[in-house]
Design a protein around this motif. Structure first.
Motif, mmCIF file in Angstrom:
data_model
loop_
_atom_site.group_PDB
_atom_site.id
_atom_site.type_symbol
_atom_site.label_atom_id
_atom_site.label_comp_id
_atom_site.label_asym_id
_atom_site.label_seq_id
_atom_site.Cartn_x
_atom_site.Cartn_y
_atom_site.Cartn_z
ATOM 1 N N VAL A 1 4.984 2.634 -6.609
ATOM 2 C CA VAL A 1 6.261 3.705 -7.021
ATOM 3 C C VAL A 1 6.759 4.128 -5.705
ATOM 4 O O VAL A 1 7.597 5.072 -5.744
ATOM 5 C CB VAL A 1 5.568 4.741 -7.911
ATOM 6 C CG1 VAL A 1 5.047 4.223 -9.094
ATOM 7 C CG2 VAL A 1 4.495 5.576 -7.081
ATOM 8 N N GLY A 2 6.231 3.496 -4.454
ATOM 9 C CA GLY A 2 6.935 3.978 -3.120
ATOM 10 C C GLY A 2 6.293 5.359 -2.802
ATOM 11 O O GLY A 2 6.848 5.946 -1.772
ATOM 12 N N ILE A 3 5.203 5.749 -3.178
ATOM 13 C CA ILE A 3 4.504 7.062 -2.775
ATOM 14 C C ILE A 3 3.102 6.732 -2.378
ATOM 15 O O ILE A 3 2.448 5.946 -3.276
ATOM 16 C CB ILE A 3 4.496 8.014 -3.881
ATOM 17 C CG1 ILE A 3 6.154 8.389 -4.362
ATOM 18 C CG2 ILE A 3 3.909 9.332 -3.407
ATOM 19 C CD1 ILE A 3 6.061 9.483 -5.435
ATOM 20 N N ASP B 1 2.688 3.078 5.658
ATOM 21 C CA ASP B 1 3.554 3.438 4.950
ATOM 22 C C ASP B 1 3.525 2.871 3.431
ATOM 23 O O ASP B 1 3.074 1.904 3.366
ATOM 24 C CB ASP B 1 4.962 3.028 5.617
ATOM 25 C CG ASP B 1 4.978 3.694 6.866
ATOM 26 O OD1 ASP B 1 4.672 4.760 7.153
ATOM 27 O OD2 ASP B 1 5.760 2.981 7.878
ATOM 28 N N PRO B 2 3.966 3.693 2.342
ATOM 29 C CA PRO B 2 4.060 3.221 1.108
ATOM 30 C C PRO B 2 4.855 1.898 0.880
ATOM 31 O O PRO B 2 5.650 1.657 1.526
ATOM 32 C CB PRO B 2 4.551 4.392 0.116
ATOM 33 C CG PRO B 2 5.508 5.110 1.343
ATOM 34 C CD PRO B 2 4.848 5.191 2.677
ATOM 35 N N THR B 3 4.275 1.063 0.007
ATOM 36 C CA THR B 3 4.819 -0.035 -0.370
ATOM 37 C C THR B 3 6.350 0.375 -0.984
ATOM 38 O O THR B 3 6.269 1.246 -1.792
ATOM 39 C CB THR B 3 4.088 -0.933 -1.332
ATOM 40 O OG1 THR B 3 2.931 -1.335 -0.855
ATOM 41 C CG2 THR B 3 4.931 -2.144 -1.810
ATOM 42 N N GLU B 4 7.475 -0.404 -0.941
ATOM 43 C CA GLU B 4 8.563 -0.206 -1.528
ATOM 44 C C GLU B 4 8.583 0.119 -2.966
ATOM 45 O O GLU B 4 8.030 -0.581 -3.668
ATOM 46 C CB GLU B 4 9.753 -1.388 -1.194
ATOM 47 C CG GLU B 4 10.917 -1.090 -1.746
ATOM 48 C CD GLU B 4 12.063 -2.130 -1.084
ATOM 49 O OE1 GLU B 4 13.276 -1.967 -1.627
ATOM 50 O OE2 GLU B 4 11.640 -3.079 -0.636
ATOM 51 N N ALA B 5 9.251 1.089 -3.496
ATOM 52 C CA ALA B 5 9.244 1.362 -5.065
ATOM 53 C C ALA B 5 9.648 0.290 -5.725
ATOM 54 O O ALA B 5 10.590 -0.209 -5.485
ATOM 55 C CB ALA B 5 10.054 2.590 -5.187
#
Length: 365
Positions: free
Chosen positions: A172-174, A182-186
Protein backbone atom coordinates in the motif's frame (compact mmCIF):
# COMPACT_ATOMS: atom_id res chain seq x y z
CA UNK A 1 -14.50 -1.50 10.66
CA UNK A 2 -14.56 -0.23 14.23
CA UNK A 3 -12.35 0.28 17.24
CA UNK A 4 -11.93 2.20 20.48
CA UNK A 5 -11.36 5.93 20.44
CA UNK A 6 -8.21 6.87 22.30
CA UNK A 7 -9.73 9.71 24.30
CA UNK A 8 -12.21 7.85 26.50
CA UNK A 9 -13.03 4.36 27.63
CA UNK A 10 -16.70 5.04 26.78
CA UNK A 11 -16.02 6.32 23.27
CA UNK A 12 -15.21 4.31 20.17
CA UNK A 13 -15.24 4.75 16.41
CA UNK A 14 -16.96 3.19 13.43
CA UNK A 15 -15.88 3.52 9.79
CA UNK A 16 -18.57 2.72 7.22
CA UNK A 17 -18.21 1.96 3.50
CA UNK A 18 -21.14 3.56 1.68
CA UNK A 19 -22.83 3.08 -1.67
CA UNK A 20 -22.09 6.66 -2.74
CA UNK A 21 -18.34 5.99 -2.60
CA UNK A 22 -17.68 7.86 0.66
CA UNK A 23 -16.20 6.32 3.80
CA UNK A 24 -17.86 7.87 6.83
CA UNK A 25 -16.35 7.97 10.29
CA UNK A 26 -18.54 8.11 13.40
CA UNK A 27 -17.66 8.70 17.03
CA UNK A 28 -19.85 6.65 19.38
CA UNK A 29 -20.16 8.22 22.82
CA UNK A 30 -21.79 6.24 25.60
CA UNK A 31 -23.04 7.46 28.94
CA UNK A 32 -21.50 6.04 32.09
CA UNK A 33 -23.48 3.51 34.11
CA UNK A 34 -24.40 6.23 36.62
CA UNK A 35 -25.77 8.47 33.86
CA UNK A 36 -27.74 5.60 32.30
CA UNK A 37 -29.66 5.08 35.55
CA UNK A 38 -29.58 1.32 34.98
CA UNK A 39 -31.37 1.68 31.64
CA UNK A 40 -29.53 0.61 28.47
CA UNK A 41 -31.28 2.01 25.41
CA UNK A 42 -30.69 4.34 22.47
CA UNK A 43 -30.61 7.38 24.75
CA UNK A 44 -27.41 6.04 26.32
CA UNK A 45 -25.56 6.17 23.00
CA UNK A 46 -24.71 9.23 20.90
CA UNK A 47 -23.56 8.66 17.30
CA UNK A 48 -21.69 11.63 15.79
CA UNK A 49 -20.51 11.92 12.18
CA UNK A 50 -16.93 13.23 12.45
CA UNK A 51 -15.12 12.30 9.21
CA UNK A 52 -15.82 12.09 5.49
CA UNK A 53 -13.01 10.21 3.76
CA UNK A 54 -12.71 11.13 0.09
CA UNK A 55 -10.66 10.05 -2.89
CA UNK A 56 -9.25 12.02 -5.80
CA UNK A 57 -12.01 13.83 -7.68
CA UNK A 58 -14.58 13.27 -4.93
CA UNK A 59 -16.13 16.46 -3.57
CA UNK A 60 -18.95 17.03 -1.11
CA UNK A 61 -22.02 18.83 -2.45
CA UNK A 62 -23.20 22.04 -0.80
CA UNK A 63 -26.88 21.16 -0.67
CA UNK A 64 -26.72 17.96 1.35
CA UNK A 65 -23.98 17.53 3.91
CA UNK A 66 -22.15 14.29 3.44
CA UNK A 67 -23.37 13.60 -0.11
CA UNK A 68 -21.30 13.63 -3.27
CA UNK A 69 -22.16 16.28 -5.86
CA UNK A 70 -22.09 13.64 -8.62
CA UNK A 71 -22.60 9.93 -9.04
CA UNK A 72 -19.76 7.76 -7.81
CA UNK A 73 -18.88 4.08 -7.87
CA UNK A 74 -19.91 2.48 -4.60
CA UNK A 75 -17.40 1.70 -1.87
CA UNK A 76 -17.88 -1.99 -1.07
CA UNK A 77 -15.27 -2.56 1.64
CA UNK A 78 -13.48 -0.66 4.39
CA UNK A 79 -10.86 -2.15 6.71
CA UNK A 80 -9.00 -0.59 9.64
CA UNK A 81 -5.77 -1.60 11.36
CA UNK A 82 -3.21 -0.05 13.68
CA UNK A 83 0.20 0.46 12.05
CA UNK A 84 2.07 -1.13 14.92
CA UNK A 85 4.07 -4.35 15.19
CA UNK A 86 3.16 -5.47 18.69
CA UNK A 87 0.32 -6.60 20.95
CA UNK A 88 -1.03 -3.18 22.00
CA UNK A 89 -4.29 -2.76 20.06
CA UNK A 90 -4.34 0.97 20.86
CA UNK A 91 -0.81 1.83 19.62
CA UNK A 92 0.12 3.18 16.20
CA UNK A 93 -1.55 5.38 13.60
CA UNK A 94 -4.89 4.12 12.33
CA UNK A 95 -4.89 2.88 8.72
CA UNK A 96 -8.26 3.12 6.97
CA UNK A 97 -8.29 1.35 3.60
CA UNK A 98 -11.26 1.10 1.24
CA UNK A 99 -12.06 -0.73 -2.00
CA UNK A 100 -14.66 0.28 -4.55
CA UNK A 101 -16.46 -1.93 -7.07
CA UNK A 102 -14.02 -0.93 -9.84
CA UNK A 103 -11.04 -2.23 -7.85
CA UNK A 104 -9.75 1.17 -6.70
CA UNK A 105 -8.01 1.18 -3.32
CA UNK A 106 -7.87 4.36 -1.19
CA UNK A 107 -5.80 4.80 1.96
CA UNK A 108 -6.09 7.29 4.80
CA UNK A 109 -3.84 7.54 7.87
CA UNK A 110 -5.30 8.88 11.10
CA UNK A 111 -2.94 10.01 13.85
CA UNK A 112 -2.66 7.79 16.92
CA UNK A 113 -3.78 10.74 19.06
CA UNK A 114 -6.49 11.95 16.68
CA UNK A 115 -9.07 12.24 19.45
CA UNK A 116 -6.84 14.42 21.66
CA UNK A 117 -6.23 16.72 18.68
CA UNK A 118 -9.92 17.37 18.00
CA UNK A 119 -11.21 20.64 19.39
CA UNK A 120 -14.86 19.85 18.81
CA UNK A 121 -16.84 16.81 17.68
CA UNK A 122 -19.35 19.17 16.09
CA UNK A 123 -16.96 19.78 13.20
CA UNK A 124 -17.07 17.28 10.31
CA UNK A 125 -13.65 16.82 8.76
CA UNK A 126 -13.23 16.01 5.06
CA UNK A 127 -10.00 14.05 4.58
CA UNK A 128 -8.41 13.22 1.22
CA UNK A 129 -6.72 9.86 0.65
CA UNK A 130 -2.92 9.91 0.82
CA UNK A 131 -2.63 6.91 -1.51
CA UNK A 132 -4.87 5.75 -4.31
CA UNK A 133 -4.40 3.01 -6.89
CA UNK A 134 -6.30 0.39 -8.85
CA UNK A 135 -5.74 -3.35 -8.55
CA UNK A 136 -6.06 -4.86 -12.01
CA UNK A 137 -8.66 -7.59 -12.38
CA UNK A 138 -9.89 -7.19 -8.78
CA UNK A 139 -13.34 -8.52 -7.96
CA UNK A 140 -14.09 -5.22 -6.18
CA UNK A 141 -15.93 -6.92 -3.34
CA UNK A 142 -13.24 -8.08 -0.89
CA UNK A 143 -10.16 -6.50 0.70
CA UNK A 144 -8.29 -7.57 3.84
CA UNK A 145 -5.38 -5.82 5.60
CA UNK A 146 -2.63 -8.16 6.73
CA UNK A 147 -2.16 -7.25 10.42
CA UNK A 148 1.26 -5.54 10.76
CA UNK A 149 2.06 -7.73 13.77
CA UNK A 150 1.65 -10.71 11.38
CA UNK A 151 3.51 -9.34 8.34
CA UNK A 152 6.25 -7.91 10.58
CA UNK A 153 8.41 -4.82 10.19
CA UNK A 154 8.34 -3.60 6.58
CA UNK A 155 5.60 -3.02 4.03
CA UNK A 156 1.94 -2.86 5.04
CA UNK A 157 0.16 -5.40 2.81
CA UNK A 158 -3.41 -6.10 1.71
CA UNK A 159 -5.01 -9.15 0.12
CA UNK A 160 -7.32 -8.53 -2.85
CA UNK A 161 -9.12 -11.40 -4.63
CA UNK A 162 -8.99 -11.22 -8.44
CA UNK A 163 -11.31 -12.39 -11.21
CA UNK A 164 -8.88 -15.13 -12.27
CA UNK A 165 -9.23 -16.80 -8.86
CA UNK A 166 -5.87 -15.67 -7.47
CA UNK A 167 -5.30 -13.59 -4.33
CA UNK A 168 -3.12 -10.54 -5.02
CA UNK A 169 -0.87 -9.53 -2.11
CA UNK A 170 -0.42 -5.79 -2.65
CA UNK A 171 1.83 -3.19 -1.02
CA UNK A 172 0.00 0.00 0.00
CA UNK A 173 3.05 2.30 -0.10
CA UNK A 174 3.34 2.59 3.70
CA UNK A 175 5.87 0.97 6.01
CA UNK A 176 5.53 -0.05 9.63
CA UNK A 177 7.48 1.88 12.28
CA UNK A 178 11.18 0.93 12.54
CA UNK A 179 11.30 -0.24 8.91
CA UNK A 180 14.83 0.14 7.54
CA UNK A 181 13.85 0.34 3.85
CA UNK A 182 11.64 2.74 1.93
CA UNK A 183 8.13 1.38 1.35
CA UNK A 184 7.39 -0.47 -1.88
CA UNK A 185 5.45 1.67 -4.36
CA UNK A 186 1.73 1.71 -3.66
CA UNK A 187 -0.20 -0.76 -5.80
CA UNK A 188 2.72 -3.13 -6.41
CA UNK A 189 1.66 -6.78 -6.41
CA UNK A 190 4.43 -8.39 -4.33
CA UNK A 191 2.99 -11.91 -4.45
CA UNK A 192 0.06 -13.85 -5.88
CA UNK A 193 -1.45 -16.78 -4.03
CA UNK A 194 -3.61 -19.66 -5.24
CA UNK A 195 -3.95 -20.95 -8.78
CA UNK A 196 -5.40 -19.00 -11.68
CA UNK A 197 -8.57 -20.30 -13.34
CA UNK A 198 -10.03 -21.06 -9.89
CA UNK A 199 -13.56 -19.86 -9.02
CA UNK A 200 -13.33 -16.32 -7.65
CA UNK A 201 -12.92 -15.70 -3.93
CA UNK A 202 -15.91 -13.90 -2.40
CA UNK A 203 -14.63 -13.54 1.18
CA UNK A 204 -11.45 -13.68 3.22
CA UNK A 205 -9.93 -13.38 6.67
CA UNK A 206 -6.28 -13.31 7.78
CA UNK A 207 -5.10 -15.72 10.43
CA UNK A 208 -4.40 -13.55 13.51
CA UNK A 209 -0.92 -15.01 14.06
CA UNK A 210 0.27 -16.53 10.77
CA UNK A 211 0.78 -15.08 7.30
CA UNK A 212 -2.09 -17.12 5.89
CA UNK A 213 -5.54 -16.14 4.72
CA UNK A 214 -8.74 -18.17 4.51
CA UNK A 215 -10.87 -17.47 1.42
CA UNK A 216 -14.38 -18.61 0.53
CA UNK A 217 -15.01 -19.24 -3.15
CA UNK A 218 -17.95 -19.07 -5.52
CA UNK A 219 -18.15 -22.86 -5.91
CA UNK A 220 -18.28 -23.47 -2.14
CA UNK A 221 -14.61 -24.36 -1.70
CA UNK A 222 -12.77 -22.83 1.28
CA UNK A 223 -8.99 -22.52 1.01
CA UNK A 224 -6.29 -21.50 3.43
CA UNK A 225 -3.36 -20.09 1.46
CA UNK A 226 -0.03 -18.46 2.33
CA UNK A 227 2.24 -20.04 4.93
CA UNK A 228 -0.21 -22.93 5.03
CA UNK A 229 -2.26 -24.49 2.24
CA UNK A 230 -5.44 -26.44 2.91
CA UNK A 231 -8.66 -27.08 0.99
CA UNK A 232 -11.79 -27.38 3.15
CA UNK A 233 -14.64 -29.19 1.39
CA UNK A 234 -18.14 -29.07 2.89
CA UNK A 235 -20.10 -26.24 1.28
CA UNK A 236 -21.88 -26.67 -2.05
CA UNK A 237 -22.91 -23.02 -2.47
CA UNK A 238 -20.98 -19.71 -2.65
CA UNK A 239 -19.12 -18.92 0.59
CA UNK A 240 -19.57 -15.19 1.25
CA UNK A 241 -18.22 -15.11 4.82
CA UNK A 242 -15.25 -16.61 6.69
CA UNK A 243 -13.81 -15.65 10.07
CA UNK A 244 -10.96 -16.92 12.25
CA UNK A 245 -11.36 -16.86 16.02
CA UNK A 246 -9.14 -14.31 17.75
CA UNK A 247 -6.71 -17.05 18.82
CA UNK A 248 -6.66 -18.59 15.33
CA UNK A 249 -7.72 -22.04 16.56
CA UNK A 250 -11.16 -22.01 14.92
CA UNK A 251 -12.45 -20.98 11.50
CA UNK A 252 -16.13 -20.30 10.80
CA UNK A 253 -17.41 -20.42 7.21
CA UNK A 254 -20.87 -19.70 5.79
CA UNK A 255 -22.63 -20.16 2.45
CA UNK A 256 -25.64 -19.02 0.46
CA UNK A 257 -27.80 -21.98 1.52
CA UNK A 258 -27.63 -20.79 5.15
CA UNK A 259 -25.06 -23.39 6.24
CA UNK A 260 -22.49 -22.62 8.93
CA UNK A 261 -19.36 -24.74 9.33
CA UNK A 262 -16.92 -24.71 12.24
CA UNK A 263 -13.36 -25.95 11.61
CA UNK A 264 -10.58 -26.76 14.07
CA UNK A 265 -7.53 -25.02 12.57
CA UNK A 266 -5.23 -25.70 15.52
CA UNK A 267 -4.37 -29.10 14.05
CA UNK A 268 -1.83 -29.80 11.31
CA UNK A 269 -4.77 -30.52 8.99
CA UNK A 270 -7.99 -28.57 9.73
CA UNK A 271 -10.95 -30.72 10.76
CA UNK A 272 -14.69 -30.02 10.52
CA UNK A 273 -16.03 -30.14 14.08
CA UNK A 274 -19.61 -28.95 13.57
CA UNK A 275 -22.02 -27.63 10.98
CA UNK A 276 -25.52 -26.11 11.07
CA UNK A 277 -27.52 -26.82 7.92
CA UNK A 278 -30.00 -23.93 8.16
CA UNK A 279 -28.39 -21.41 10.48
CA UNK A 280 -30.13 -18.76 8.34
CA UNK A 281 -33.05 -19.08 5.94
CA UNK A 282 -31.15 -17.28 3.19
CA UNK A 283 -27.64 -16.08 2.24
CA UNK A 284 -25.20 -15.59 5.12
CA UNK A 285 -23.36 -12.38 4.26
CA UNK A 286 -21.00 -11.69 7.14
CA UNK A 287 -19.33 -13.32 10.15
CA UNK A 288 -17.36 -11.89 13.04
CA UNK A 289 -15.64 -13.70 15.90
CA UNK A 290 -15.88 -12.36 19.43
CA UNK A 291 -12.94 -11.65 21.73
CA UNK A 292 -13.27 -14.85 23.78
CA UNK A 293 -12.43 -17.01 20.69
CA UNK A 294 -15.44 -19.22 21.45
CA UNK A 295 -18.40 -17.15 20.28
CA UNK A 296 -19.12 -15.69 16.88
CA UNK A 297 -21.88 -13.76 15.11
CA UNK A 298 -23.55 -14.31 11.74
CA UNK A 299 -25.89 -12.10 9.72
CA UNK A 300 -27.65 -12.41 6.41
CA UNK A 301 -30.30 -11.65 3.85
CA UNK A 302 -33.03 -12.92 6.19
CA UNK A 303 -32.49 -9.90 8.45
CA UNK A 304 -31.34 -12.05 11.38
CA UNK A 305 -28.22 -11.61 13.51
CA UNK A 306 -27.35 -14.79 15.40
CA UNK A 307 -24.82 -15.20 18.22
CA UNK A 308 -23.31 -18.70 18.40
CA UNK A 309 -21.09 -20.61 20.81
CA UNK A 310 -18.59 -23.14 19.46
CA UNK A 311 -19.53 -25.47 22.32
CA UNK A 312 -23.28 -25.25 21.68
CA UNK A 313 -24.06 -25.23 17.97
CA UNK A 314 -27.52 -26.84 18.13
CA UNK A 315 -29.11 -23.40 18.26
CA UNK A 316 -28.09 -19.76 18.49
CA UNK A 317 -27.46 -18.31 21.94
CA UNK A 318 -29.32 -15.14 20.99
CA UNK A 319 -30.93 -13.53 17.95
CA UNK A 320 -31.38 -9.89 16.97
CA UNK A 321 -33.89 -9.06 14.24
CA UNK A 322 -33.65 -6.38 11.55
CA UNK A 323 -36.28 -5.32 9.02
CA UNK A 324 -33.76 -5.40 6.18
CA UNK A 325 -30.93 -7.48 4.78
CA UNK A 326 -27.91 -7.16 7.09
CA UNK A 327 -24.83 -6.93 4.88
CA UNK A 328 -22.12 -6.68 7.50
CA UNK A 329 -21.54 -7.21 11.20
CA UNK A 330 -18.54 -6.27 13.30
CA UNK A 331 -17.49 -6.66 16.93
CA UNK A 332 -15.65 -3.63 18.29
CA UNK A 333 -14.48 -4.78 21.74
CA UNK A 334 -10.74 -5.29 22.25
CA UNK A 335 -9.48 -8.35 24.07
CA UNK A 336 -8.44 -6.85 27.45
CA UNK A 337 -5.24 -8.83 28.06
CA UNK A 338 -3.78 -7.70 24.73
CA UNK A 339 -3.79 -4.05 25.68
CA UNK A 340 -0.80 -2.36 27.27
CA UNK A 341 -3.17 0.08 28.99
CA UNK A 342 -6.43 -1.70 29.87
CA UNK A 343 -9.62 0.25 29.19
CA UNK A 344 -13.25 -0.46 29.89
CA UNK A 345 -14.60 -0.96 26.40
CA UNK A 346 -18.24 -2.03 26.20
CA UNK A 347 -18.94 -5.21 24.20
CA UNK A 348 -20.85 -4.04 21.16
CA UNK A 349 -21.89 -5.20 17.71
CA UNK A 350 -22.27 -2.83 14.77
CA UNK A 351 -24.30 -3.82 11.70
CA UNK A 352 -24.82 -2.24 8.30
CA UNK A 353 -28.12 -2.86 6.53
CA UNK A 354 -29.46 -2.61 3.00
CA UNK A 355 -31.51 0.49 3.80
CA UNK A 356 -28.40 2.43 4.89
CA UNK A 357 -28.97 2.00 8.62
CA UNK A 358 -26.15 1.46 11.06
CA UNK A 359 -27.36 -0.31 14.19
CA UNK A 360 -25.52 -0.90 17.48
CA UNK A 361 -26.25 -3.88 19.70
CA UNK A 362 -25.14 -4.55 23.27
CA UNK A 363 -23.60 -7.91 24.18
CA UNK A 364 -23.79 -7.24 27.90
CA UNK A 365 -25.70 -9.82 29.91
Amino acid sequence: GSGPASSSSTSWRVWMACGDGIVRGYLIEEKTLEMQQDVLDASACNCILTHLLLGEGQEIGETTAGSLDKMSIGCSQVEVARNYVGDDDMAGDLLVISLDLAGKVRIWVMSEDMDQQRESVEEIQSVKAIKEFRVDNATGTCLKICPPKVSGVGDVLIAVPCLDGTIAIVAVGISTPKATKDPTEAGTVVDRWSKSASPIALSGDWHPMKKSIAVGRQDGLVEIVGERFHRLIQHENPVRAVSFSTDGNLLVTASDDGMLCLWDTSRAIPVLVHHVIQAHSSWILSLTSLWDSRRFVSCGADGRIHIWSSGQMDQALHTFTSDNTVWTIHSQAVKPQRQAKPTQIPPRLVSGSENGWMQIYSLEA
